[in-house]
Design an enzyme around this catalytic site. Structure first.
Site, PDB file in Angstrom:
ATOM      1  N   THR A 113       0.841  -1.202   0.000  1.00 55.95           N
ATOM      2  CA  THR A 113       0.000   0.000   0.000  1.00 55.95           C
ATOM      3  C   THR A 113       0.874   1.251   0.000  1.00 55.95           C
ATOM      4  OG1 THR A 113      -1.665  -1.193   1.246  1.00 55.95           O
ATOM      5  CG2 THR A 113      -1.822   1.212   1.295  1.00 55.95           C
ATOM      6  N   THR A 133      -0.129  -3.388   9.717  1.00 60.29           N
ATOM      7  CA  THR A 133       0.153  -4.786   9.380  1.00 60.29           C
ATOM      8  C   THR A 133       0.485  -5.585  10.634  1.00 60.29           C
ATOM      9  OG1 THR A 133       1.673  -6.351   8.348  1.00 60.29           O
ATOM     10  CG2 THR A 133       2.558  -4.177   8.703  1.00 60.29           C
ATOM     11  N   ASP A 135       2.403  -7.902  10.419  1.00 59.83           N
ATOM     12  CA  ASP A 135       3.787  -8.350  10.169  1.00 59.83           C
ATOM     13  C   ASP A 135       4.843  -7.418  10.782  1.00 59.83           C
ATOM     14  OD1 ASP A 135       2.670 -10.378   8.710  1.00 59.83           O
ATOM     15  OD2 ASP A 135       3.059  -9.484   6.760  1.00 59.83           O
ATOM     16  N   ARG A 272       2.716 -32.756  16.185  1.00 61.68           N
ATOM     17  CA  ARG A 272       1.490 -32.222  15.586  1.00 61.68           C
ATOM     18  C   ARG A 272       1.724 -30.781  15.140  1.00 61.68           C
ATOM     19  NH1 ARG A 272       0.211 -36.872  16.141  1.00 61.68           N
ATOM     20  NH2 ARG A 272      -1.628 -37.727  17.191  1.00 61.68           N
ATOM     21  N   LEU A 279      -7.264 -16.371  11.883  1.00 62.17           N
ATOM     22  CA  LEU A 279      -7.697 -16.013  13.251  1.00 62.17           C
ATOM     23  C   LEU A 279      -6.802 -14.894  13.776  1.00 62.17           C
ATOM     24  CD1 LEU A 279      -8.214 -19.453  15.044  1.00 62.17           C
ATOM     25  CD2 LEU A 279      -9.955 -17.729  14.578  1.00 62.17           C
ATOM     26  N   GLN A 280      -5.543 -14.889  13.283  1.00 60.20           N
ATOM     27  CA  GLN A 280      -4.566 -13.891  13.744  1.00 60.20           C
ATOM     28  C   GLN A 280      -4.919 -12.474  13.288  1.00 60.20           C
ATOM     29  OE1 GLN A 280      -0.328 -15.789  13.223  1.00 60.20           O
ATOM     30  NE2 GLN A 280      -1.761 -16.887  11.957  1.00 60.20           N
ATOM     31  N   ARG A 281      -5.817 -12.371  12.311  1.00 60.28           N
ATOM     32  CA  ARG A 281      -6.165 -11.041  11.799  1.00 60.28           C
ATOM     33  C   ARG A 281      -7.578 -10.620  12.193  1.00 60.28           C
ATOM     34  NH1 ARG A 281      -3.941 -11.447   6.078  1.00 60.28           N
ATOM     35  NH2 ARG A 281      -6.016 -10.802   5.480  1.00 60.28           N
TER      36      ARG A 281
HETATM   37  O1  F6P Z   1       0.571  -9.144   5.409  1.00 56.75           O
HETATM   38  C1  F6P Z   1      -0.254  -9.691   6.349  1.00 56.75           C
HETATM   39  C2  F6P Z   1      -0.455 -11.158   6.134  1.00 56.75           C
HETATM   40  O2  F6P Z   1      -1.330 -11.586   7.134  1.00 56.75           O
HETATM   41  C3  F6P Z   1       0.796 -12.024   6.097  1.00 56.75           C
HETATM   42  O3  F6P Z   1       1.350 -12.297   7.356  1.00 56.75           O
HETATM   43  C4  F6P Z   1       0.309 -13.261   5.383  1.00 56.75           C
HETATM   44  O4  F6P Z   1       1.377 -13.928   4.762  1.00 56.75           O
HETATM   45  C5  F6P Z   1      -0.645 -12.692   4.382  1.00 56.75           C
HETATM   46  O5  F6P Z   1      -1.078 -11.439   4.900  1.00 56.75           O
HETATM   47  C6  F6P Z   1      -1.845 -13.542   4.083  1.00 56.75           C
HETATM   48  O6  F6P Z   1      -2.575 -12.939   3.078  1.00 56.75           O
HETATM   49  P1  F6P Z   1      -4.061 -13.293   2.621  1.00 56.75           P
HETATM   50  O7  F6P Z   1      -5.008 -12.696   3.600  1.00 56.75           O
HETATM   51  O8  F6P Z   1      -4.173 -12.664   1.292  1.00 56.75           O
HETATM   52  O9  F6P Z   1      -4.169 -14.785   2.618  1.00 56.75           O
END
Ligand code: F6P
Length: 361
Positions: A113, A133, A135, A272, A279-281
């Site tokens: 972006t 982000t 990241d 495993r 879920l992380q987002r």
């Molecule tokens: O850039 C954020 C991120 O969550 C990365 O950590 C991950 O690799 C990517 O986006 C996943 O992207 P998408 O939501 O397009 O699957």
């Protein structure tokens, strides 16, 4: 003054909190300003999909995950490519910027972006960026909004894995997002008490991982927690081209599952894998991210007032500031080898699978 605002790239908690912080600053401090919401990221600017927002549209969204504006991924490399009519996406965005009568555009997003924001800024649009982000890889800022909420989510995930791993005496791999950089894996790995952390920046040796797993078991610890970044690579892979790497891994087999199989076979322990994935987002931003987002949104309002365009908001040494888009676009903030948290991790015996030891200085 007409201000366009958009969210682009992958979403994360905190986007709405930033939008709200920015809008509240604008409505409280800048008389006669109007905010135009552009739908679904740069896609909306390309297609001219936008609508005027009211002050009430920004209420009740501080703690809500996702983005009220919608988002999409629009690869930077396609921005200047021309279609059959000889028009590029950049041309269309410039055209719609004018058609909507915008005085400036505020873009919330990650590294990609920011590259497009810099391109627009070089092409006559007034742009202010905001660093989003999970990241945490945007150059020139110590932190991005969304990162710490994801650290919280991944830490909880590792905590939960700990108890089941201990009950069964298993080795568990938790795959954490981050394709090119490992900030999230490093922070959640340390906060969750992982024994081994594998990062894209530090290629690892699978045999070194097996050795560490075995050593812990031989010392009476029956379980192991491995935090592995989505983009982790082995030392052998780090010398390969992308295609060769994929073929060696065996098509769609991820490194996480390949490594799990290898550990099970070579170390002789039940292993495993867990992939928390998106879920992380999802979900609400943490209080830390709500604070950071509000501060960043408000600061972007100040940049508008001062006419500081072609910039993006940043935090440097705990102070809110701004960088020029042109200075940070196209750069990635990787974990440096000598980062203090790498030293901390090594000093307490966490392995990065790279055979390196803690160096006292
Ligand atoms: O850039 C954020 C991120 O969550 C990365 O950590 C991950 O690799 C990517 O986006 C996943 O992207 P998408 O939501 O397009 O699957």
């Amino acid at each position: 003054m007409k201000i366009g605002i958009l969210t682009s790239g992958g979403d994360c908690p905190g986007l709405n909190a930033v939008i709200r912080g920015f809008a509240k600053y604008v409505y409280n401090q800048i008389p006669k300003a109007e905010i135009i919401g552009i739908s679904d990221g740069y896609g909306g600017l390309i297609n001219g999909e936008a609508h005027t927002l009211k002050e009430s549209d920004f209420s009740g969204i501080l703690n809500v995950g996702g983005t009220i504006l919608g988002t999409s991924r629009q690869p930077y490399k396609l921005m200047t490519q021309e279609d059959q009519n000889g028009q590029s996406k950049l041309d269309l965005m410039k055209k719609n910027y004018k058609k909507l009568g915008l005085d400036l555009l505020v873009t919330l997003g990650g590294a990609g972006t920011h590259k497009t924001a810099a391109l627009l800024s070089q092409n006559g649009c007034n742009v202010i960026g905001l660093p989003k982000t999970i990241d945490n890889d945007i150059w020139g800022t110590d932190v991005t909004f969304g990162f710490h909420t994801a650290v919280d989510i991944d830490t909880e995930c590792i905590d939960r894995i700990h108890t089941t791993a201990a009950s069964h005496g298993r080795t568990m791999l938790v795959e954490i997002m981050g394709n090119k950089v490992g900030w999230l894996t490093l922070y959640a790995g340390i906060a969750g008490g992982a024994d081994i952390i594998l990062l894209p920046e530090f290629p690892f040796d699978p045999d070194d991982v097996v050795k560490t797993v075995r050593k812990r078991i031989d010392n009476g610890k029956a379980f192991n927690i491995i935090a592995i970044a989505e983009g982790a690579i082995t030392k052998a892979e780090s010398k390969m081209k992308k295609q060769e790497k994929l073929e060696k891994r065996g098509g769609d087999v991820t490194l996480t599952s390949a490594l799990a199989r290898y550990i099970e076979k070579e170390a002789g322990v039940e292993t495993r894998t867990v992939v928390p994935g998106h879920l992380q987002r999802g979900g609400n931003p943490s209080p830390y991210d709500r604070l950071l987002s509000t501060e960043m949104g408000s600061f972007a309002g100040k940049l508008v007032e001062e006419g500081k365009f072609g910039t993006t908001v940043a935090v440097v040494n705990n102070k809110i500031t701004s960088n020029y888009l042109i200075d940070i676009a196209g750069k990635t903030k990787y974990i440096p080898k000598d980062h203090q948290m790498i030293g901390v991790a090594r000093s307490i015996g966490i392995s990065f699978g790279d055979g390196e030891k803690y160096e006292k200085n």
